[in-house]
Motif scaffolding. Structure first.
Motif, mmCIF file in Angstrom:
data_model
loop_
_atom_site.group_PDB
_atom_site.id
_atom_site.type_symbol
_atom_site.label_atom_id
_atom_site.label_comp_id
_atom_site.label_asym_id
_atom_site.label_seq_id
_atom_site.Cartn_x
_atom_site.Cartn_y
_atom_site.Cartn_z
ATOM 1 N N ALA A 143 0.952 -1.063 -0.184
ATOM 2 C CA ALA A 143 -0.016 -0.250 0.288
ATOM 3 C C ALA A 143 1.198 1.527 0.222
ATOM 4 N N CYS A 144 -0.050 2.028 -0.111
ATOM 5 C CA CYS A 144 1.005 3.599 -0.401
ATOM 6 C C CYS A 144 -0.317 5.072 0.088
ATOM 7 N N CYS A 145 1.227 6.195 0.549
ATOM 8 C CA CYS A 145 -0.146 6.990 0.565
ATOM 9 C C CYS A 145 0.769 8.287 0.762
ATOM 10 N N THR A 146 -0.022 9.269 0.811
ATOM 11 C CA THR A 146 0.932 9.969 0.352
ATOM 12 C C THR A 146 1.297 11.135 1.444
ATOM 13 N N HIS A 147 0.616 11.578 2.822
ATOM 14 C CA HIS A 147 0.869 11.878 3.944
ATOM 15 C C HIS A 147 0.454 11.043 5.243
ATOM 16 N N PRO A 148 0.807 10.533 5.761
ATOM 17 C CA PRO A 148 0.596 9.229 6.887
ATOM 18 C C PRO A 148 0.024 10.124 7.676
ATOM 19 N N VAL A 149 -1.229 10.204 8.314
ATOM 20 C CA VAL A 149 -1.320 10.541 8.915
ATOM 21 C C VAL A 149 -1.673 9.665 10.716
ATOM 22 N N LEU A 150 -2.009 8.497 10.051
ATOM 23 C CA LEU A 150 -2.247 7.188 10.823
ATOM 24 C C LEU A 150 -2.922 7.934 11.891
ATOM 25 N N ASN A 209 7.389 11.557 2.825
ATOM 26 C CA ASN A 209 7.719 12.468 4.317
ATOM 27 C C ASN A 209 6.774 13.997 4.248
ATOM 28 N N THR A 210 6.074 13.940 3.517
ATOM 29 C CA THR A 210 5.391 15.284 3.513
ATOM 30 C C THR A 210 4.989 15.217 4.680
ATOM 31 N N ILE A 211 5.084 15.181 5.720
ATOM 32 C CA ILE A 211 4.630 15.714 7.314
ATOM 33 C C ILE A 211 5.204 14.793 8.253
ATOM 34 N N ALA A 212 5.782 15.165 9.442
ATOM 35 C CA ALA A 212 6.716 14.946 10.190
ATOM 36 C C ALA A 212 5.643 13.048 10.926
ATOM 37 N N LEU A 213 6.447 12.114 10.689
ATOM 38 C CA LEU A 213 5.869 11.447 11.436
ATOM 39 C C LEU A 213 6.641 11.022 12.910
ATOM 40 N N PRO A 214 5.994 10.679 14.021
ATOM 41 C CA PRO A 214 6.072 10.784 15.489
ATOM 42 C C PRO A 214 7.089 9.301 15.027
ATOM 43 N N GLU A 215 7.663 9.242 16.146
ATOM 44 C CA GLU A 215 8.752 7.999 16.725
ATOM 45 C C GLU A 215 7.571 6.758 16.540
ATOM 46 N N GLU A 216 6.347 6.672 17.254
ATOM 47 C CA GLU A 216 6.050 5.818 17.672
ATOM 48 C C GLU A 216 4.786 5.461 16.640
ATOM 49 N N LYS A 217 4.932 6.221 15.378
ATOM 50 C CA LYS A 217 3.630 6.006 14.775
ATOM 51 C C LYS A 217 4.601 4.853 13.462
ATOM 52 N N LYS A 218 6.297 4.772 14.056
ATOM 53 C CA LYS A 218 7.069 4.095 13.262
ATOM 54 C C LYS A 218 6.986 2.650 13.329
ATOM 55 N N PHE A 219 6.594 1.702 12.132
ATOM 56 C CA PHE A 219 7.050 -0.087 12.720
ATOM 57 C C PHE A 219 7.534 -0.607 11.263
ATOM 58 N N ASP A 220 7.697 -1.675 11.501
ATOM 59 C CA ASP A 220 8.797 -2.541 10.282
ATOM 60 C C ASP A 220 8.695 -2.639 8.580
ATOM 61 N N LYS A 221 6.705 -2.432 8.583
ATOM 62 C CA LYS A 221 6.652 -2.431 7.814
ATOM 63 C C LYS A 221 6.660 -1.487 6.542
ATOM 64 N N LEU A 222 6.925 -0.279 7.734
ATOM 65 C CA LEU A 222 6.465 1.141 6.780
ATOM 66 C C LEU A 222 8.232 1.894 6.319
ATOM 67 N N LYS A 223 8.182 2.006 5.018
ATOM 68 C CA LYS A 223 9.180 2.977 3.987
ATOM 69 C C LYS A 223 8.665 4.604 4.057
ATOM 70 N N ILE A 224 9.752 5.045 4.362
ATOM 71 C CA ILE A 224 9.274 6.512 4.179
ATOM 72 C C ILE A 224 10.169 7.014 2.920
ATOM 73 N N LEU A 225 10.017 7.571 2.101
ATOM 74 C CA LEU A 225 10.258 8.313 1.070
ATOM 75 C C LEU A 225 10.750 9.674 0.816
ATOM 76 N N SER A 226 11.337 10.153 0.351
ATOM 77 C CA SER A 226 11.895 11.619 0.448
ATOM 78 C C SER A 226 11.519 12.094 -0.215
ATOM 79 N N VAL A 227 10.490 13.829 -0.354
ATOM 80 C CA VAL A 227 10.331 13.800 -0.997
ATOM 81 C C VAL A 227 11.372 15.617 -2.057
#
Length: 74
Positions: A6-13, A33-51
């Motif tokens: 799956a993918c998304c632009t703004h990971p509010v989560l 990485n269009t918005i800051a994602l707090p460390e506590e919302k990061k997990f193994d399945k997550l891949k963050i790409l830079s814009v």
């Protein structure tokens, strides 16, 4: 399906999104990485790409009066 990605632009989560994604059949969630994602919302399945590279090239093209739409052509 053999694999679900799956993918998304703004990971509010928000709310229980992180736990639901962790427990889901999704093998990878790709976000920008269009918005800051707090460390506590990061997990193994997550891949963050830079814009940053795309934004930098767009700014350069605007400054040099070149086509920005060329960035999105094959």
């Amino acid at each position: 399906a053999k694999e679900v990605m799956a993918c998304c632009t703004h990971p509010v989560l928000s709310g229980p999104a992180v736990e639901r994604l962790k427990d889901s059949a999704i093998s990878e969630l790709v976000v920008l990485n269009t918005i800051a994602l707090p460390e506590e919302k990061k997990f193994d399945k997550l891949k963050i790409l830079s814009v940053a590279p795309v934004f930098a090239e767009a700014i350069k093209r605007i400054y040099e009066d070149l086509s920005v739409s060329k960035l999105f052509e094959d």
